[in-house]
Scaffold this motif. Structure first.
Motif, PDB file in Angstrom:
ATOM      1  N   ALA A  72     -34.516  -1.359  12.398  1.00  0.00           N
ATOM      2  CA  ALA A  72     -33.203  -0.725  12.246  1.00  0.00           C
ATOM      3  C   ALA A  72     -33.328   0.790  12.332  1.00  0.00           C
ATOM      4  CB  ALA A  72     -32.577  -1.137  10.912  1.00  0.00           C
ATOM      5  N   LYS A  73     -34.360   1.319  11.682  1.00  0.00           N
ATOM      6  CA  LYS A  73     -34.573   2.764  11.727  1.00  0.00           C
ATOM      7  C   LYS A  73     -34.839   3.227  13.165  1.00  0.00           C
ATOM      8  CE  LYS A  73     -37.355   6.370   9.561  1.00  0.00           C
ATOM      9  NZ  LYS A  73     -38.815   6.421   9.747  1.00  0.00           N
ATOM     10  N   ALA A  74     -35.699   2.496  13.856  1.00  0.00           N
ATOM     11  CA  ALA A  74     -36.051   2.880  15.220  1.00  0.00           C
ATOM     12  C   ALA A  74     -34.812   2.950  16.103  1.00  0.00           C
ATOM     13  CB  ALA A  74     -37.070   1.891  15.799  1.00  0.00           C
ATOM     14  N   TYR A  75     -33.857   2.044  15.873  1.00  0.00           N
ATOM     15  CA  TYR A  75     -32.694   1.995  16.751  1.00  0.00           C
ATOM     16  C   TYR A  75     -31.458   2.648  16.142  1.00  0.00           C
ATOM     17  CZ  TYR A  75     -35.389  -0.917  19.834  1.00  0.00           C
ATOM     18  OH  TYR A  75     -36.341  -1.353  20.689  1.00  0.00           O
ATOM     19  N   GLY A  76     -31.614   3.314  15.015  1.00  0.00           N
ATOM     20  CA  GLY A  76     -30.451   3.936  14.415  1.00  0.00           C
ATOM     21  C   GLY A  76     -29.374   2.926  14.045  1.00  0.00           C
ATOM     22  N   ALA A  77     -29.789   1.700  13.752  1.00  0.00           N
ATOM     23  CA  ALA A  77     -28.820   0.679  13.351  1.00  0.00           C
ATOM     24  C   ALA A  77     -28.559   0.813  11.856  1.00  0.00           C
ATOM     25  CB  ALA A  77     -29.358  -0.711  13.684  1.00  0.00           C
ATOM     26  N   ASN A  78     -27.570   0.107  11.359  1.00  0.00           N
ATOM     27  CA  ASN A  78     -27.229   0.118   9.945  1.00  0.00           C
ATOM     28  C   ASN A  78     -28.252  -0.710   9.175  1.00  0.00           C
ATOM     29  OD1 ASN A  78     -26.161  -0.435   7.403  1.00  0.00           O
ATOM     30  ND2 ASN A  78     -24.056  -0.192   8.135  1.00  0.00           N
ATOM     31  N   ALA A  79     -29.206  -0.033   8.545  1.00  0.00           N
ATOM     32  CA  ALA A  79     -30.326  -0.733   7.907  1.00  0.00           C
ATOM     33  C   ALA A  79     -29.861  -1.582   6.734  1.00  0.00           C
ATOM     34  CB  ALA A  79     -31.373   0.278   7.449  1.00  0.00           C
ATOM     35  N   ASP A  80     -28.810  -1.155   6.058  1.00  0.00           N
ATOM     36  CA  ASP A  80     -28.320  -1.946   4.936  1.00  0.00           C
ATOM     37  C   ASP A  80     -27.722  -3.266   5.412  1.00  0.00           C
ATOM     38  OD1 ASP A  80     -29.203   0.015   3.289  1.00  0.00           O
ATOM     39  OD2 ASP A  80     -27.234   0.881   2.869  1.00  0.00           O
ATOM     40  N   LEU A  81     -27.016  -3.202   6.524  1.00  0.00           N
ATOM     41  CA  LEU A  81     -26.476  -4.443   7.096  1.00  0.00           C
ATOM     42  C   LEU A  81     -27.600  -5.379   7.512  1.00  0.00           C
ATOM     43  CD1 LEU A  81     -23.438  -3.782   9.478  1.00  0.00           C
ATOM     44  CD2 LEU A  81     -23.526  -5.159   7.397  1.00  0.00           C
ATOM     45  N   VAL A  82     -28.639  -4.826   8.126  1.00  0.00           N
ATOM     46  CA  VAL A  82     -29.768  -5.655   8.543  1.00  0.00           C
ATOM     47  C   VAL A  82     -30.410  -6.295   7.313  1.00  0.00           C
ATOM     48  CG1 VAL A  82     -32.068  -5.644   9.593  1.00  0.00           C
ATOM     49  CG2 VAL A  82     -30.196  -4.386  10.674  1.00  0.00           C
ATOM     50  N   LEU A  83     -30.604  -5.509   6.251  1.00  0.00           N
ATOM     51  CA  LEU A  83     -31.183  -6.077   5.022  1.00  0.00           C
ATOM     52  C   LEU A  83     -30.289  -7.187   4.468  1.00  0.00           C
ATOM     53  CD1 LEU A  83     -33.277  -6.081   2.726  1.00  0.00           C
ATOM     54  CD2 LEU A  83     -31.856  -4.379   1.563  1.00  0.00           C
ATOM     55  N   ALA A  84     -28.991  -6.946   4.461  1.00  0.00           N
ATOM     56  CA  ALA A  84     -28.068  -7.976   3.980  1.00  0.00           C
ATOM     57  C   ALA A  84     -28.195  -9.240   4.827  1.00  0.00           C
ATOM     58  CB  ALA A  84     -26.635  -7.442   4.027  1.00  0.00           C
ATOM     59  N   GLY A  85     -28.277  -9.065   6.146  1.00  0.00           N
ATOM     60  CA  GLY A  85     -28.439 -10.217   7.024  1.00  0.00           C
ATOM     61  C   GLY A  85     -29.717 -10.978   6.706  1.00  0.00           C
ATOM     62  N   VAL A  86     -30.786 -10.241   6.440  1.00  0.00           N
ATOM     63  CA  VAL A  86     -32.061 -10.873   6.118  1.00  0.00           C
ATOM     64  C   VAL A  86     -31.935 -11.728   4.857  1.00  0.00           C
ATOM     65  CG1 VAL A  86     -34.377 -10.380   5.255  1.00  0.00           C
ATOM     66  CG2 VAL A  86     -33.525  -9.187   7.292  1.00  0.00           C
ATOM     67  N   ILE A  87     -31.304 -11.175   3.838  1.00  0.00           N
ATOM     68  CA  ILE A  87     -31.200 -11.895   2.564  1.00  0.00           C
ATOM     69  C   ILE A  87     -30.240 -13.066   2.654  1.00  0.00           C
ATOM     70  CG2 ILE A  87     -30.406 -11.664   0.161  1.00  0.00           C
ATOM     71  CD1 ILE A  87     -31.562  -8.811   0.229  1.00  0.00           C
ATOM     72  N   LEU A  88     -29.185 -12.917   3.457  1.00  0.00           N
ATOM     73  CA  LEU A  88     -28.145 -13.945   3.492  1.00  0.00           C
ATOM     74  C   LEU A  88     -28.346 -14.998   4.573  1.00  0.00           C
ATOM     75  CD1 LEU A  88     -25.079 -11.554   3.095  1.00  0.00           C
ATOM     76  CD2 LEU A  88     -25.990 -13.102   1.352  1.00  0.00           C
ATOM     77  N   HIS A  89     -29.147 -14.708   5.587  1.00  0.00           N
ATOM     78  CA  HIS A  89     -29.099 -15.558   6.786  1.00  0.00           C
ATOM     79  C   HIS A  89     -29.435 -17.023   6.490  1.00  0.00           C
ATOM     80  CE1 HIS A  89     -33.478 -15.166   6.962  1.00  0.00           C
ATOM     81  NE2 HIS A  89     -33.506 -15.978   7.971  1.00  0.00           N
ATOM     82  N   ASP A  90     -30.359 -17.273   5.595  1.00  0.00           N
ATOM     83  CA  ASP A  90     -30.735 -18.659   5.301  1.00  0.00           C
ATOM     84  C   ASP A  90     -30.279 -19.107   3.920  1.00  0.00           C
ATOM     85  OD1 ASP A  90     -31.890 -19.357   7.684  1.00  0.00           O
ATOM     86  OD2 ASP A  90     -33.965 -19.102   7.041  1.00  0.00           O
ATOM     87  N   ILE A  91     -29.363 -18.361   3.318  1.00  0.00           N
ATOM     88  CA  ILE A  91     -28.976 -18.667   1.941  1.00  0.00           C
ATOM     89  C   ILE A  91     -28.379 -20.076   1.834  1.00  0.00           C
ATOM     90  CG2 ILE A  91     -26.602 -17.771   1.954  1.00  0.00           C
ATOM     91  CD1 ILE A  91     -29.195 -16.993  -0.764  1.00  0.00           C
ATOM     92  N   GLY A  92     -27.784 -20.545   2.943  1.00  0.00           N
ATOM     93  CA  GLY A  92     -27.222 -21.894   2.950  1.00  0.00           C
ATOM     94  C   GLY A  92     -28.278 -22.977   2.833  1.00  0.00           C
ATOM     95  N   LYS A  93     -29.535 -22.634   3.088  1.00  0.00           N
ATOM     96  CA  LYS A  93     -30.598 -23.644   2.966  1.00  0.00           C
ATOM     97  C   LYS A  93     -30.759 -24.119   1.527  1.00  0.00           C
ATOM     98  CE  LYS A  93     -33.349 -23.012   7.034  1.00  0.00           C
ATOM     99  NZ  LYS A  93     -34.688 -22.868   7.605  1.00  0.00           N
ATOM    100  N   LEU A  94     -30.347 -23.284   0.577  1.00  0.00           N
ATOM    101  CA  LEU A  94     -30.464 -23.688  -0.826  1.00  0.00           C
ATOM    102  C   LEU A  94     -29.532 -24.853  -1.138  1.00  0.00           C
ATOM    103  CD1 LEU A  94     -30.728 -20.160  -2.485  1.00  0.00           C
ATOM    104  CD2 LEU A  94     -32.566 -21.644  -1.654  1.00  0.00           C
ATOM    105  N   GLN A  95     -28.529 -25.076  -0.276  1.00  0.00           N
ATOM    106  CA  GLN A  95     -27.672 -26.255  -0.426  1.00  0.00           C
ATOM    107  C   GLN A  95     -27.966 -27.300   0.631  1.00  0.00           C
ATOM    108  OE1 GLN A  95     -23.848 -24.291  -0.259  1.00  0.00           O
ATOM    109  NE2 GLN A  95     -23.820 -24.004  -2.485  1.00  0.00           N
ATOM    110  N   GLU A  96     -28.533 -26.864   1.727  1.00  0.00           N
ATOM    111  CA  GLU A  96     -28.866 -27.805   2.801  1.00  0.00           C
ATOM    112  C   GLU A  96     -30.028 -28.714   2.391  1.00  0.00           C
ATOM    113  OE1 GLU A  96     -31.004 -26.228   6.219  1.00  0.00           O
ATOM    114  OE2 GLU A  96     -29.583 -27.208   7.566  1.00  0.00           O
ATOM    115  N   LEU A  97     -30.945 -28.157   1.631  1.00  0.00           N
ATOM    116  CA  LEU A  97     -32.144 -28.900   1.253  1.00  0.00           C
ATOM    117  C   LEU A  97     -32.159 -29.170  -0.240  1.00  0.00           C
ATOM    118  CD1 LEU A  97     -34.665 -26.645   3.243  1.00  0.00           C
ATOM    119  CD2 LEU A  97     -33.816 -28.879   3.959  1.00  0.00           C
TER     120      LEU A  97
END
Lengths: 318, 318, 318, 318, 318, 318
Positions: free
Chosen positions: D181-206
């Protein structure tokens, strides 16, 4: 104004008059609101897109698709393709125009090789077929469809799309198929039969008249692969004692000749001869496509412009 | 030893004897070098894989695939599937075994609904067809193939693979097709014709005897789609004055019923009726597959084990 | 100048004036450097592309996309499609134009069947739902979204893209779904629920105003399948005691209704009802597409021109 | 008999005894008719397939899947994979076995890095999030799911399938995502949020219990992508004043993180952050897979055996 | 007439004059039969399609593709893209035009970051490579190709298609690759080598001159992946004692960097470093594409128009 | 015990002893816990899977993969394939066993045609090449690799996988390629060069020793297509004055010979000769595969069992 050379020899600066077959014609309104005619002209050597911008009303009634015409104009390049901007056009008046050298056969886009010569080569091959039933069936096919087999193109657009193209396609495939069958010890007579029969359904799938071509109702709803099967079944039923196993082999060749289901074959090759037929058909179509793309390309340099059908540029050589 | 219940009612702990049809039989050598017999048994309700490990030499000659047998054994679970470990087996001796209740019709895996009832429903539908030519053609199809249409399965493996399965498939498709055609104002008679004709080529593609089934030479080399076309063409030619356009529509239905070239249709649906036929056929096969997968699943819990053909697990419900 | 017939009845030679809704409008520069207006007009029966080449400056301010207009012009064929070359256009003056017969409802492309009639049919079906929780939930959905459900199209372009199209789509699916569910002994109430809920997310995915339509931010970033899931989850949470297993089944129907991951469903059908829903949705969209393509086709002959979306020509019949 | 080393250190000739967690157990009948037990054992370092051939009846009741066991046996190679042929096994008797060094945490396959350390790293990153709403939401997610986030694996089979694997996966993704995110000037907080949330549904899937793992009903019918969306929506609704546009961005990240519809994302990445998240997730899973395949490979030479999932062999180096 | 701002700052109403590089030029005939010139202009910030409709004959000889020009005109929107309608144009007269501020470097579309700065960053990274052989080889590559590496774009169209784009691409990839390699404990020097070498074959695949770009004969017939392999093989052979295993690793990186055979890599990644390189290359190209699509988009609203290459619209934000 | 016939002549009931080459050998544990040996034996005519179940410990040390052996046993059918159950086996004692007729060359699976004869045919073809540079290059290739070209198989598994298979493959392709090139007026010398060079990289991709075969490090990481390119580049650089355009054509032939990127060619055919080469290579491999599948099939009836690689059954004929 001088006479145009053969269309295959025209370049961006050529102007003059000539005799042609018109195979398609449409009236369009340009974005600026003015009408113009767009049509296709061909002679024995090539075909070209033509446009007429001036005096549209006057010329519109002077010719129709399917007629021979006398046209005057100049070639230009449009989007990398040659086109003919026509300033004057009328349908041919045979008596009068013959004095200027009009001949129908010079105006129809045609195979390079003389049709009689190809026909003789094909019938010679059939004569050499060892199996009696098969030879009889193939001669019956040739007899039943001779007029069409001699004149028709092999397809509407993609390959061998000119007078005699069908015959050129199967004669060349017969030549290649014979040597391939020999190399692999396959049944050469079966391969020849596959070559002659594989596209026989196209004679019902398409109509072809006055240089124009299109799909019939059965062509759209049944398709040439299934129509070819019906021709084989019916012709075989007319040959007394035709062996069932041989009939099934022929039907398999027709049905599987596209090589895979994605390409429209309901069954895939399961005999050496069917593998050979599909490969030879594919290669012959491909070579014809490549040759035509190279021949018709107007781009400078060693490579053609992007060929959408093949998904690549082609090397024209140094 | 007590008599086994119907195979559909067997569970992992069931043991006993019963009468069955044996539809496949093979001698195998295990990795430890010992021989065993692996074979398939069926009764009216289900089929099961069976193995015999002891006294192989003695029992090997006591039965063959295609014969009715009397077998004793116990059910176990192997890789999540029930199987029957057989300790004793012999071919049925009809006179003697009838005393114990043997009846051929109880030993053949069959559609749930009585065949006569389904046949009546189908002929009633044909009787209601408005177009004379079409009705005559369909009755001729039913008459020419009645014995097969009443008895055959619809496929070797994938769906409706049991006695009467072919009829069950087309009767159910006819019911669904009628309501769908009505909903869309499509030609319901054409849809019915498509339902009856779409798999008619399977009667030549497959052979079916004594519960066993396989592909014929024409089945492998020509395939049921093309064979079905030939049946339509030939039957129509026997109906005096059968309209060409109608024949072409029927042929289109048969050829396009797999819905796309990837699935083996050389032409794709181009009429409303062809779209409906392909959708109804696909759905009927899918529902049959899903129902069978759920019925045959031995896994605990709300979902079946992974279904390889469908590429997913299925919900069996609470 | 006489009044134009309904757009659906216009042919290449029709000229006159009429009232329409303009749904899109753009100023373009032609290749010859002159400006022209290209815009879309619709009435209750059809829509048409229109162009204005003369006095562009004068007419440009006379109307905008989203307004009702009075236009004069003549129909022509351009690339095989009808278009209207407009010579004069202005926005409607309601008071004055009503005297000449202007009515808003005649100018919006609409479903053929009256909306009230379809709405009644739908609510009748919901009334017959046996399960209390499910019936309550469906009535709540209908109540919460009634205005949109009655007016909206089902999609931006592909199918049912006209006023009332959304309702027409689900009412027809409800009819077909009911008979299919009955034929297969599936849970008909679940199928009906799937029909009503499957596209409910489109009400947030799209905006629709004055005949114009587009994607919202959530439509682009979340999409109607996931938005529909959120609607189901939220509505169910408002129904006291709504069973979890039932809620999961509904969510599965919404999520899997495109039938496969390639088509955008994050989970694939795992219940009979989900298989039925996906098949009925697909077929209804397809039939609508085919019917529209046939209706809008201006080509001569038995077949439409090439349909890019379906990848084929369609049979219009004799 | 000596004590076995960690499973990761076992080779084809190792024999001895050890404490393990048994995560799966099944009774099978071999082709020769004899029964044997096949089960999975794991310790902190690796897992291994185990079989017991002798005295099956005696040992069958001595342990179940989900229990800690004491097992004796010898490693062998079978089809290129190590397996443990067990001669004796029983469930752990905690009091007594602790004397010999039994500790639960040594018997569960686990991430290499200590969980507390990873948890601290993750919370530190969240603490640094600039946007108040986003930081609050992420802390709430961590608080609501702390126990699971610390213990669970990231998947049933494919990658990070061990205790702490979920946390290891998101902590590593957070590290990589931050620098990308830093290298590309992207929104690092959004990327971090995506990282934490992306598989959060697995806690109910499994479900995950005692080292065993499987799919829940909602996992099969709704799936972790849609379940994750629901978690985001619900958690955001609990954060007062959470901006709609931000919520939509988070939902887009969760829904699009598989990168394409073929891989199960109902919408595809449409923001730089979504592109980054999908790439980082894919790469982290891939690296984990490759590393594990190389670590578990027992083949001689520089390359692993054929890896079916990746469709290739992998280079282990010189 | 005032001077135009940088092309990146132009909007639909801007008019004026400026200095540009012309990179393509073609004479076309419009549908109305009149000729016009279509050409491409660029400055340091952007490029734009330009057309000249009036006095074509006069201006046609005033400039050619590859020349710097002075042009006057006004921006308009055509099909949602900005274009410049030019009323007057001539090639630059350097002496005279410098007085008005002409500078070559301002007229070539360029990377945002200064080339010297990027070059220094890259050489610093190479200087830090631990392995002697590898460092020597990389410095030789930089030395042999310095002029091209500093000036060339990274591709003809798709991404980084501007002066310095090649360098920008590898410098950014080096930055990202370094942090990713560190995160995964991969060989960072190998990753850096892969970054520098992966597209080195493009220097022979393409020609680039005067802002114009195209494919060479070897580019079309051999392609940059294979040409890059040849560069690595030859350069390594010039480094005394270069280890074979290292050479093979480098060749593997070059050959596999497209990630899969469908994307043109004859071998697929089999090492962690190759997986990282392919992921980093793909992501860098994607981010560049997305950024450019968002920057060049002229549509109103939060989303770009449909991006054909990416198959979606992109979120521009609020 | 009598001597076994050639392996190609063995049937399910044959028993006896013979001399063979052992090409693979593995110790496995059966599901019943007992160990057995599984290995592959070949003679000049065929290869067969063999198993040894008794006295495993005794025989295990008596032979290794890569050695000639004397084995006794009996053929059985297992899963439709013949296998040899071996009761006794030892490595060959050359002096002693020659008395019983042992000859190395009889024990290696080999091409049917004598190698010297094929070599002569190939060199004759090269001698006839018109272009001096090309002829010199081809002779140098033959000289540099003669030993391998005469002995090696063409692949590890798929086609021509036996001693002399490489040579058989290119000699047959040369024959077919010559006639196809002639039929299409293509450059026959280029086609011949393509035939000889297309798989030359396999000599570095694979190792082949004592009948055993496998992938080298460069084979796995670089692959035969890229390795072949390097051979061409290097060999051409050793031929004084070798024209660049010719070198590029050769490199294009090597790189494009798989016909498409999906099949591993980084560039696709762009010359007639490249299209021909790809078609001839594909067909030759296919014919070899089909012939072998038919020859090795042990199923009764007219069709082979399902061929997984080709995805179909094959017709063996009546």
């Amino acid at each position: 104004m001088s006479r145009l050379p053969r269309l295959a020899a025209i370049t961006a600066d050529t102007a003059g008059w000539g005799f042609f077959l018109c195979t398609a014609k449409e009236l369009r309104v340009s974005r600026s609101g003015s009408e113009f005619l767009i049509f296709t002209l061909q002679d024995i050597s090539a075909q070209i897109t033509a446009k007429l911008f001036d005096e549209v009303t006057r010329f519109q009634g002077e010719f129709e698709a399917g007629e021979f015409v006398r046209a005057e104009g100049a070639a230009t390049v449009y989007n990398g393709q040659l086109q003919l901007v026509v300033s004057s056009i009328r349908r041919v008046n045979p008596e009068q125009d013959r004095l200027e050298g009009f001949r129908e056969e010079d105006c129809v886009l045609s195979a390079l090789r003389p049709i009689d010569e190809m026909w003789t080569e094909l019938t010679d091959r059939v004569r050499a077929v060892a199996d009696n039933h098969l030879r009889v069936l193939l001669f019956r096919i040739l007899a039943d469809h001779e007029a069409q087999l001699r004149e028709w193109p092999a397809a509407q657009v993609i390959h061998h799309a000119y007078r005699g193209g069908f015959l050129e396609h199967i004669v060349k495939m017969a030549e290649v198929g014979a040597s391939v069958a020999k190399a692999y010890g396959a049944n050469a007579d079966l391969v020849l039969a596959g070559v002659i029969l594989h596209d026989i359904g196209k004679l019902q799938e398409l109509w072809y008249e006055g240089g124009a071509i299109g799909y019939t109702r059965e062509g759209n709803l049944v398709g040439h692969i299934a129509l070819g099967l019906l021709v084989v079944r019916e012709t075989a039923s007319g040959v007394s004692g035709f062996p069932l196993e041989l009939r099934t082999q022929l039907e398999h060749l027709v049905l599987s000749h596209h090589g895979s289901r994605e390409h429209g074959s309901p069954v895939e090759p399961k005999t050496i001869e069917a593998f050979i037929l599909a490969a030879v058909d594919e290669l012959d179509a491909r070579v014809n496509q490549v040759r035509r793309a190279i021949r018709e390309d107007a781009a400078e340099g060693e490579f053609t412009t992007w060929n959408r059908r093949l998904g690549r540029v082609l090397y024209k050589g140094t």
